[in-house]
Design an enzyme around this catalytic site. Sequence first.
Site, PDB file in Angstrom:
ATOM      1  N   ASP A  21      38.625  41.387   0.366  1.00  0.00           N
ATOM      2  CA  ASP A  21      37.202  41.626   0.603  1.00  0.00           C
ATOM      3  C   ASP A  21      36.666  42.857  -0.119  1.00  0.00           C
ATOM      4  O   ASP A  21      35.532  42.862  -0.587  1.00  0.00           O
ATOM      5  CB  ASP A  21      36.931  41.705   2.109  1.00  0.00           C
ATOM      6  CG  ASP A  21      37.008  40.324   2.762  1.00  0.00           C
ATOM      7  OD1 ASP A  21      36.688  39.329   2.073  1.00  0.00           O
ATOM      8  OD2 ASP A  21      37.385  40.236   3.941  1.00  0.00           O
ATOM      9  N   SER A  68      42.786  40.167  13.638  1.00  0.00           N
ATOM     10  CA  SER A  68      41.651  40.470  12.782  1.00  0.00           C
ATOM     11  C   SER A  68      40.894  39.155  12.602  1.00  0.00           C
ATOM     12  O   SER A  68      41.434  38.178  12.078  1.00  0.00           O
ATOM     13  CB  SER A  68      42.158  40.998  11.440  1.00  0.00           C
ATOM     14  OG  SER A  68      41.119  40.886  10.481  1.00  0.00           O
TER      15      SER A  68
HETATM   16  N1  ARG Z   1      42.151  35.751   3.891  1.00  0.00           N
HETATM   17  C1  ARG Z   1      40.796  35.298   3.937  1.00  0.00           C
HETATM   18  C2  ARG Z   1      40.085  35.614   2.638  1.00  0.00           C
HETATM   19  O1  ARG Z   1      40.531  36.470   1.931  1.00  0.00           O
HETATM   20  C3  ARG Z   1      40.046  35.861   5.122  1.00  0.00           C
HETATM   21  C4  ARG Z   1      39.913  37.366   5.173  1.00  0.00           C
HETATM   22  C5  ARG Z   1      39.135  37.924   6.326  1.00  0.00           C
HETATM   23  N2  ARG Z   1      39.626  37.447   7.576  1.00  0.00           N
HETATM   24  C6  ARG Z   1      40.044  38.205   8.600  1.00  0.00           C
HETATM   25  N3  ARG Z   1      40.504  37.586   9.646  1.00  0.00           N
HETATM   26  N4  ARG Z   1      40.015  39.491   8.561  1.00  0.00           N
HETATM   27  O2  ARG Z   1      39.087  35.036   2.318  1.00  0.00           O
END
Ligand code: ARG
Length: 438
Positions: A128, A180
């Site tokens: 992200d 998370s």
């Molecule tokens: N691994 C997924 C991506 O990179 C989701 C990331 C965010 N999800 C989370 N549960 N923090 O798109």
Amino acid sequence: MRTEKPIQRIALAYSGGLDTSVMIPWLRDNYGCEVLAVVADIGQEEDFEAVREKALRTGAVACEVVDLKAEFASGYLFPALRAGAIYEGRYLLGTALARPLIAKAQVETALAHGCDALAHGCTGKGNDQVRFEVTYRTLAPQLRVVAPWREWDLRSREDEFAYAEARGISLPVTPENPYSIDQNLWHTSTEGGVLEDPAMAPPDDIYRMTTDPADAPDEPRVVEISFERGFPTALDGARLEPWHLIETLNEIAGSHGVGRVDLVESRLVGMKSRGVYETPAGTVLRAALRDLESLTLDHATAAYKEGLSTRYGELVYQGHWFTALRESLDTFLDASHQTVTGTVSVKLFKGTCMPVARVSPFSLYQEDLATFGEDAVYDQKDAAGFIRLWGLSAEVRARVLAGPAGPAAAHAPSASPTASESMAPESTAPGREAVLSG
Ligand code: ARG
């Protein structure tokens, strides 16, 4: 020593969670700047008034809640759906698609409020941070970027609470969620906690959008999805705005346990990670669209699109939404999907979703051509010449490899050369004239 000029006002992508709440005082302390909290409403379940109050209470000068649901559905989810975008064959990209839009809204809000910097709450280990910052740099390269997680030395929830408390800010100690979670209109993604061991099956209680298929209704439900040029337009005959269609279908498909995926994926920063995703509406829409494409696209276009779907999924995952490649692929899809219009009935039953009927004004399926009965358009005698030419190169190659012994020799099991010799005596091999005389 920082050489850049000091930040006056920074726009923080704020969720109301512990991390971004602690970031407000942290940014003020460490950069001596004002903090504008920007909250994206992207379809997650949230009390936005409470989030706004929390931002102000923890020291933000202002808090802007931006409603992005409609734009998310029509400008991001549906284009990705039409593209068949998928990552590593299974992830429908709910988080990856939200990031460029959140970052764009953050940049716009920042510029409207005279901010000179941007901050986000992503850790330094994930995808992200890349998706946010690539978007920042594309849309507003003049703004400075601060990623507190990569700078601060807070290492645990306890550190974060202590940091806030020392500054006279009380944060409600919520029961620790072991996971998370990232949630929006398209999906819920759950990572961390016991899921970090990919050898362990996910606990039954982690799911938020889907019923356990074992507890789903014993009666199947058939939903009708209508598409125009590759975009969903109606559900069970009722025209719905994109976000409303997704929201409604999430309820229906989720109650039948449709859309769960448990996988290990390859993060952009190199490591593998394990996640559990729930994408109920997305799963049904994808199955329905693929079905409609089978009816309305010729083989070559459909097969070409297959490769494009993988590439599209990769670019979304990798933070390249605002790029020439994405725009170019969308232009291709505008053309290829002109006729992907029609209605598909999908049966939902205990976690499965199966297209069972389809109609289209542009259907390439012609019953009079496919029928086993008599027909006037297709002359079966035409097939013989077609087959000879279609197989010609394979036939020539086999002949060349076989040499004088004939084609059967080349394909006979190598362990029994004597048998193959006897099976294909030179004298009985079909003559070259048979192939080349035409
Ligand atoms: N691994 C997924 C991506 O990179 C989701 C990331 C965010 N999800 C989370 N549960 N923090 O798109």
